[in-house]
Design a protein around this motif. Structure first.
Motif, PDB file in Angstrom:
ATOM      1  N   ALA B  26       7.276   7.231   0.801  1.00  0.00           N
ATOM      2  CA  ALA B  26       8.507   6.570   1.233  1.00  0.00           C
ATOM      3  C   ALA B  26       9.207   7.337   2.342  1.00  0.00           C
ATOM      4  O   ALA B  26       9.858   6.732   3.198  1.00  0.00           O
ATOM      5  CB  ALA B  26       9.450   6.384   0.051  1.00  0.00           C
ATOM      6  N   ILE B  27       9.056   8.687   2.351  1.00  0.00           N
ATOM      7  CA  ILE B  27       9.653   9.450   3.448  1.00  0.00           C
ATOM      8  C   ILE B  27       9.083   8.951   4.779  1.00  0.00           C
ATOM      9  O   ILE B  27       9.822   8.673   5.734  1.00  0.00           O
ATOM     10  CB  ILE B  27       9.364  10.959   3.297  1.00  0.00           C
ATOM     11  CG1 ILE B  27      10.112  11.529   2.103  1.00  0.00           C
ATOM     12  CG2 ILE B  27       9.763  11.710   4.558  1.00  0.00           C
ATOM     13  CD1 ILE B  27       9.767  12.970   1.829  1.00  0.00           C
ATOM     14  N   ALA B  42       0.967  -0.483   7.185  1.00  0.00           N
ATOM     15  CA  ALA B  42      -0.312   0.217   7.080  1.00  0.00           C
ATOM     16  C   ALA B  42      -0.189   1.527   6.320  1.00  0.00           C
ATOM     17  O   ALA B  42      -1.148   2.278   6.236  1.00  0.00           O
ATOM     18  CB  ALA B  42      -0.882   0.462   8.478  1.00  0.00           C
ATOM     19  N   HIS B  43       0.994   1.800   5.754  1.00  0.00           N
ATOM     20  CA  HIS B  43       1.184   3.120   5.155  1.00  0.00           C
ATOM     21  C   HIS B  43       0.301   3.343   3.932  1.00  0.00           C
ATOM     22  O   HIS B  43      -0.223   4.430   3.728  1.00  0.00           O
ATOM     23  CB  HIS B  43       2.653   3.334   4.793  1.00  0.00           C
ATOM     24  CG  HIS B  43       3.113   4.719   5.069  1.00  0.00           C
ATOM     25  ND1 HIS B  43       3.332   5.190   6.340  1.00  0.00           N
ATOM     26  CD2 HIS B  43       3.355   5.746   4.241  1.00  0.00           C
ATOM     27  CE1 HIS B  43       3.695   6.444   6.273  1.00  0.00           C
ATOM     28  NE2 HIS B  43       3.720   6.804   5.009  1.00  0.00           N
ATOM     29  N   GLY B  44       0.148   2.312   3.101  1.00  0.00           N
ATOM     30  CA  GLY B  44      -0.693   2.447   1.916  1.00  0.00           C
ATOM     31  C   GLY B  44      -2.115   2.824   2.289  1.00  0.00           C
ATOM     32  O   GLY B  44      -2.722   3.716   1.690  1.00  0.00           O
ATOM     33  N   ASP B  45      -2.636   2.164   3.307  1.00  0.00           N
ATOM     34  CA  ASP B  45      -4.008   2.476   3.696  1.00  0.00           C
ATOM     35  C   ASP B  45      -4.106   3.779   4.458  1.00  0.00           C
ATOM     36  O   ASP B  45      -5.152   4.415   4.469  1.00  0.00           O
ATOM     37  CB  ASP B  45      -4.593   1.321   4.504  1.00  0.00           C
ATOM     38  CG  ASP B  45      -5.042   0.212   3.585  1.00  0.00           C
ATOM     39  OD1 ASP B  45      -5.986   0.446   2.829  1.00  0.00           O
ATOM     40  OD2 ASP B  45      -4.415  -0.846   3.582  1.00  0.00           O
ATOM     41  N   MET B  46      -3.002   4.199   5.064  1.00  0.00           N
ATOM     42  CA  MET B  46      -3.000   5.517   5.693  1.00  0.00           C
ATOM     43  C   MET B  46      -3.139   6.584   4.612  1.00  0.00           C
ATOM     44  O   MET B  46      -3.831   7.587   4.801  1.00  0.00           O
ATOM     45  CB  MET B  46      -1.698   5.694   6.466  1.00  0.00           C
ATOM     46  CG  MET B  46      -1.860   6.519   7.701  1.00  0.00           C
ATOM     47  SD  MET B  46      -0.342   6.418   8.640  1.00  0.00           S
ATOM     48  CE  MET B  46      -0.947   5.667  10.103  1.00  0.00           C
ATOM     49  N   LEU B 243       0.088   0.087  -3.732  1.00  0.00           N
ATOM     50  CA  LEU B 243       0.783   1.315  -3.396  1.00  0.00           C
ATOM     51  C   LEU B 243       1.947   1.017  -2.458  1.00  0.00           C
ATOM     52  O   LEU B 243       2.990   1.660  -2.508  1.00  0.00           O
ATOM     53  CB  LEU B 243      -0.216   2.230  -2.690  1.00  0.00           C
ATOM     54  CG  LEU B 243      -0.175   3.722  -2.910  1.00  0.00           C
ATOM     55  CD1 LEU B 243      -0.098   4.027  -4.369  1.00  0.00           C
ATOM     56  CD2 LEU B 243      -1.431   4.333  -2.317  1.00  0.00           C
ATOM     57  N   LEU B 244       1.738   0.006  -1.621  1.00  0.00           N
ATOM     58  CA  LEU B 244       2.704  -0.295  -0.575  1.00  0.00           C
ATOM     59  C   LEU B 244       4.017  -0.807  -1.148  1.00  0.00           C
ATOM     60  O   LEU B 244       5.099  -0.407  -0.716  1.00  0.00           O
ATOM     61  CB  LEU B 244       2.096  -1.351   0.346  1.00  0.00           C
ATOM     62  CG  LEU B 244       2.762  -1.519   1.689  1.00  0.00           C
ATOM     63  CD1 LEU B 244       2.613  -0.252   2.465  1.00  0.00           C
ATOM     64  CD2 LEU B 244       2.108  -2.655   2.427  1.00  0.00           C
ATOM     65  N   LEU B 245       3.928  -1.655  -2.147  1.00  0.00           N
ATOM     66  CA  LEU B 245       5.134  -2.282  -2.678  1.00  0.00           C
ATOM     67  C   LEU B 245       6.087  -1.258  -3.299  1.00  0.00           C
ATOM     68  O   LEU B 245       7.273  -1.256  -2.963  1.00  0.00           O
ATOM     69  CB  LEU B 245       4.741  -3.366  -3.676  1.00  0.00           C
ATOM     70  CG  LEU B 245       5.825  -4.379  -3.968  1.00  0.00           C
ATOM     71  CD1 LEU B 245       6.268  -5.064  -2.709  1.00  0.00           C
ATOM     72  CD2 LEU B 245       5.328  -5.396  -4.974  1.00  0.00           C
ATOM     73  N   PRO B 246       5.609  -0.354  -4.188  1.00  0.00           N
ATOM     74  CA  PRO B 246       6.523   0.667  -4.713  1.00  0.00           C
ATOM     75  C   PRO B 246       7.102   1.537  -3.616  1.00  0.00           C
ATOM     76  O   PRO B 246       8.272   1.949  -3.706  1.00  0.00           O
ATOM     77  CB  PRO B 246       5.656   1.497  -5.655  1.00  0.00           C
ATOM     78  CG  PRO B 246       4.395   0.808  -5.823  1.00  0.00           C
ATOM     79  CD  PRO B 246       4.293  -0.280  -4.833  1.00  0.00           C
TER      80      PRO B 246
END
Lengths: 423, 334
Positions: B26-27, B42-46, B243-246
Motif C-alpha cells: 500500500a505504501i 499492476a502493483h499486485g503483479d509487480m 492481492l490488489l484489492l486489499p
C-alpha cells in the motif's frame, strides 16, 4: 460518390471483418462459423454496454465479468427446469423462512434509518444501523448454513423456475442494473479510479459467491444443459438451431443499435458527452452530473447483463469457475478501445475482428510454441516443462495487455474514432 | 488458555504478517497515487514479479543463505528488489511516460496499468508456470514454538522465521521511508510534488527525477512484500487481483498519498481479514458445561466463511468510501 469517400474507413474495416468471418466459414465449416458468429453477437451486446459506459460517459468498469456472471446466474435460475425433489422436500419452506428473516432484518434497518427521532442524531443513527446490519447478517448466515447443507444433501441444488428463456435474460439484465445502481451510487461521486477498484472487487466477490454457494448454483459441478430460446441442436441439427439463435441475436442487436444511435444524437447523448468532456462546465450549466452518470452506468450494465445471459445460454453450461477476468472483462475492453469507444459501428467491427483473432490465436500460439519446443529440443537439447502448452497459452494474456497499452498510446481513439460533429 | 493461544496464532500473528505485506504494497500504491495521480493496478503483479525474481535467484544459488544463517530467499531479496525497481522505472518509461506526455486523463493511465498487469501476468506464468512454488526446497523453514508460563497452556505460540524477518524488515522499511520523506531533499521534493505538482515544477523541482525515485521505492517495496509473503506461505502466480484489492483498500483507508496512513491501513485490513474468518466458537467451548441443555453450541461462528475472505477488504473499502472518502488520516481527494 460522396458516401463512399466519406466512409472509406468504415467500408475498409467492414470489408476486413467480413473477410475474416468468411475465412473462418470456409476453413472450419458452417456449423463452427455460426457458433462463432453467435458468440460474437453476444459479445457485441456486452461491448455496446461498455461503449456506453466508457465511450459516452468515460466511466471505467473493470468488473464486466461480475455483471456477466450475476446475470447469467439469474437467467439460469429463472429458466432452468424446476427441481421437483427440492420443492417436495421441507427445505423449500425452511429456505423461505431464512429469506423472510432476512427481509425482516432489512425492514428493521430501513426503519431505523428513517425513524424521525433519529434524523437529527446522525452518529447514533449510524451506530444503530450498523448494529442492525451486523445482527441481520449474522442471523442470516447462521440460519442459512444448515438449510444450505440440507439442500445439498437431499436435492442437490434449488434448480430453476422453469420460465421461458427470454424472461431469464430480462431478469438478468434487471439484476445487473440493480448491481450497477448499488456500485454507482457509492462510487460515482468520487474520483474515477475508485469506480474501477470497486467494480474489480465486486466482480471477484460475485465469482467467489457463485463458486461456493453450491446449494444455489451447484458450484464447481456446473449446471447444464441450459434451456435455449430456440430448438436445441439435438432436435433440429447444429446449423439450423445455431442459425435461429443467431437470428434472434441479430434482431436484438439491431434494436439495441438503433436505440443507441438515437440516444447518441439526441439531446440526452449530447449532455452525456458534455459531462464526459468537461464535467465542470456541464455542472455549471445545471446538469446533474452524478445522476446522469448513474443513468449511463445502469443502462450499460443492463446491456452487459443481457449479453452475458445470452452468451452463457448459448454455451449451454453455467460454470462459475469459467468466468475469467481476461476473457470476460479485458477482452471486451480491447474490442471497445480498438474499435473506437463512443462509436457504435466501431465497437461492432472491433468486436468481430478481435473475437475472430482471439479464437484463432489459440491454435496459432500452440503452433508457434510447438515450433519453439522443437527447435529447443533439437538444437539446444532443452527439455520442455510438462505444462508447456498451458504456459504457452499465457502468451495470449501478454498480447492482450500489450494491445491495450499500444492502442492507448498510438491510437487512443481506436480504428473508427468517434465522429465529433461541429455545429 | 489454549483458546487464547489459538487466537494469538490465528489472529494476531497471521494478521500482523499479512498486514505487513499489505502495508508495504500500500505504501507503493499510495506514493504512486499521490505523485503520479492514478491507481496503479499492476502493483499486485509487480509483487509477484519481485517474488519470482527472488525465487529464480534462490534456485540458482540454493546455498547462499547458509553464509548468513538466513533463508536463501531472504538473502536474495535485495537483488530481487533492485531488479524489480529498475524494471518498474523501465515500465514507466515505456508505457506510462508517453501517456503522461499526451496529457491523458487518469482513467486512461489506470487502463494502461491494467494492460501492464496483463503483460506481467502473461510473462510470469509463461516462464514460471501456474502452480504454487515453495522457497524452502534446499533448506528447512525454522519454526519457533514459544510456550507460555501457565499451567493451563499446553499449546504453544508458533512463529516462523520468515514472519520474524517480515516484521523486522517492515519496521526498517517504514522508518527509513520516514527518514527519506522528512529529512532528505529528495523526500521533501516528493512531498512537494504530491501536494501541488505545478507549483513544485515552477519552483525548480526536477519532477522527472521525483517520478523515477517514486518508482524505485514502490518497485523495491513491492518486490520485498511479494518475496516475504511467498517465503511465509508460497509463491502463487495467480494472486494478482486477490492481492490488489486489499492493498487498494489499505491505501484508501489510510488516506491517499499518505504513506503512514497506508501502513496503518495495511494492518487494519490484515487484522480485519483474520478477525472475520476466525472461528469465535472456540471461545465458548470452555463454558460448554455451564450452558443450558436446550442451547446447542454452534461448532463454527465466523463472520465470514474462509472462501469469502476477499469480501472483507471490499467491505472495508465500501464503508470508507461511504463514510470518509478521505481515509482515516485525511488523505487527498485528488
Amino acid at each position: 460518390m460522396n458516401i463512399i469517400s466519406d466512409n472509406k474507413r468504415e467500408l475498409v474495416l467492414v470489408g476486413l471483418a467480413s473477410a475474416l468471418v468468411a475465412l473462418v466459414f470456409l476453413n472450419l465449416g458452417t456449423a463452427y462459423g455460426l457458433r462463432m458468429l453467435a458468440e460474437i453477437a453476444c459479445f457485441t451486446i456486452i461491448a455496446l454496454g461498455l461503449t456506453i459506459q466508457w465511450g459516452y460517459a468515460g466511466l471505467f468498469n473493470a468488473g464486466i465479468m461480475g455483471f456477466i456472471a450475476l446475470s447469467a446466474f439469474v437467467s439460469m435460475l429463472v429458466s432452468y427446469p424446476v427441481n421437483e425433489s427440492f420443492w417436495a422436500s421441507g427445505d423449500a419452506s425452511s429456505l423461505a423462512g431464512v429469506f423472510a428473516g432476512l427481509g425482516v432484518g432489512i425492514a428493521i434497518i430501513w426503519g431505523i434509518n428513517k425513524l424521525p427521532v433519529l434524523q437529527s442524531r446522525t452518529k447514533l443513527r449510524r451506530l444503530l444501523v450498523l448494529i442492525a446490519i451486523a445482527t441481520t447478517y449474522l442471523m442470516f448466515m447462521q440460519s442459512l448454513a444448515p438449510v444450505a447443507s440440507s439442500i445439498e444433501k437431499t436435492a442437490g441444488f434449488v434448480g430453476g423456475f422453469g420460465l421461458p428463456v427470454w424472461m431469464g435474460w430480462v431478469a438478468g439484465g434487471i439484476v445487473a442494473g440493480l448491481l450497477a445502481w448499488f456500485v454507482g451510487h457509492i462510487c460515482l461521486g468520487l474520483r474515477s479510479d475508485y469506480l474501477a477498484i470497486a467494480t474489480l472487487g465486486i466482480a471477484e466477490i460475485i465469482k467467489a459467491v457463485l463458486k461456493n454457494a453450491d446449494w444455489l448454483t451447484r458450484g464447481t459441478l456446473t449446471v447444464s444443459p441450459l434451456p435455449w430460446p430456440v430448438p436445441t441442436p439435438g432436435e433440429i441439427g447444429f446449423i439450423t438451431s445455431r442459425a435461429l439463435y443467431l437470428a434472434i441475436m441479430a434482431i436484438l442487436i439491431a434494436v439495441i443499435f438503433w436505440l443507441l444511435q438515437r440516444a447518441y444524437s439526441a439531446p440526452w447523448g449530447r449532455m452525456i458527452r458534455a459531462i464526459r468532456d468537461n464535467e465542470l462546465a456541464a455542472a455549471a450549466m445545471g446538469k446533474d452530473v452524478n445522476g446522469r452518470r448513474l443513468e449511463v452506468f445502469i443502462i450499460g450494465s443492463v446491456l452487459m447483463g443481457i449479453g452475458g445471459a445470452a452468451l452463457v445460454t448459448f454455451n449451454s453450461i453455467f460454470d462459475p469457475s469459467g468466468f475469467l477476468p481476461l476473457h470476460h472483462t479485458f477482452l471486451i475492453w480491447v474490442m471497445v478501445i480498438l474499435g473506437g469507444a463512443g462509436n457504435n459501428l466501431g465497437t461492432l467491427i472491433g468486436t468481430v475482428i478481435v473475437y475472430v483473432v482471439w479464437v484463432m490465436s489459440e491454435p496459432a500460439t500452440l503452433a508457434v510454441f510447438e515450433g519453439i519446443r522443437y527447435l529447443g529440443e533439437t538444437w539446444f537439447d532443452w527439455q520442455a516443462p510438462n505444462d508447456f502448452d498451458s504456459r504457452a497459452l499465457q502468451m495470449r494474456v501478454f498480447v492482450i495487455g500489450l494491445t491495450i497499452t499500444l492502442v492507448l498510446r498510438f491510437a487512443p481513439r481506436g480504428l473508427l474514432p468517434e465522429k465529433i460533429r461541429e455545429h | 488458555m489454549n483458546e487464547l493461544i489459538f487466537f494469538i496464532n490465528k489472529v494476531i500473528i497471521s494478521g500482523a504478517s499479512i498486514g505487513a505485506v499489505y502495508a508495504m504494497g500500500a505504501i507503493g500504491v499510495t506514493l504512486i497515487f499521490g505523485i503520479l495521480r492514478f491507481a496503479h493496478f499492476a502493483h499486485g503483479d509487480m509483487m509477484t514479479m519481485g517474488a519470482f525474481f527472488a525465487f529464480a535467484l534462490t534456485a540458482l544459488f540454493p546455498t547462499a543463505g547458509q553464509l548468513f544463517g538466513l533463508p536463501t530467499g531472504f538473502v536474495m531479496m535485495p537483488f530481487a528488489m533492485l531488479i524489480t525497481a529498475v524494471i518498474a522505472v523501465l515500465i514507466d518509461k515505456a508505457f506510462y511516460q508517453p501517456l503522461r506526455k499526451n496529457n491523458v486523463s487518469s482513467v486512461t493511465m489506470v487502463m494502461a496499468s491494467i494492460g501492464v498487469t496483463l503483460m506481467l501476468q502473461g510473462l510470469i506464468r509463461l516462464f514460471g508456470g501456474i502452480e504454487a512454488k515453495h522457497f524452502f526446497f534446499a533448506e528447512r523453514k525454522d519454526i519457533f514454538r514459544l510456550s507460555l508460563p501457565f499451567e493451563s497452556a499446553s499449546r504453544k505460540i508458533v512463529i516462523t522465521e520468515p514472519q520474524i524477518l517480515l516484521f523486522v524488515f517492515t519496521l526498517l522499511a517504514v522508518f527509513s521511508l520516514h527518514y527519506i520523506l522528512t529529512h532528505t531533499r529528495m523526500g521533501k521534493a516528493m512531498r512537494a510534488v504530491s501536494d501541488n505538482p505545478d507549483l513544485a515544477r515552477v519552483s525548480g523541482i526536477n519532477t522527472q527525477k521525483v517520478i523515477i525515485v517514486t518508482w524505485l521505492i514502490a518497485g523495491s517495496l513491492a518486490a520485498a512484500a511479494g518475496t516475504l509473503l511467498s517465503l511465509d506461505v508460497s509463491l502463487k502466480p495467480d494472486l494478482s487481483f486477490n492481492l490488489l484489492l486489499p492493498i487498494f483498500a489499505a491505501a484508501i483507508v489510510g488516506g491517499v498519498g499518505h504513506p503512514f496512513g497506508a501502513v496503518v491501513g495495511g494492518f487494519v485490513v490484515g487484522f480485519a481479514e483474520t478477525l472475520s474468518i476466525f472461528n469465535w466458537a472456540i471461545f465458548l467451548r470452555p463454558f460448554k458445561d455451564s450452558f443450558p441443555e436446550w442451547l446447542e453450541l454452534p461448532s463454527k461462528i465466523a463472520l465470514v466463511p474462509t472462501e469469502y475472505k476477499i469480501t472483507v477488504p471490499f467491505f472495508i473499502l465500501i464503508v470508507i468510501l461511504i463514510w470518509r472518502p478521505t481515509g482515516i488520516f485525511k488523505g487527498k481527494v485528488l
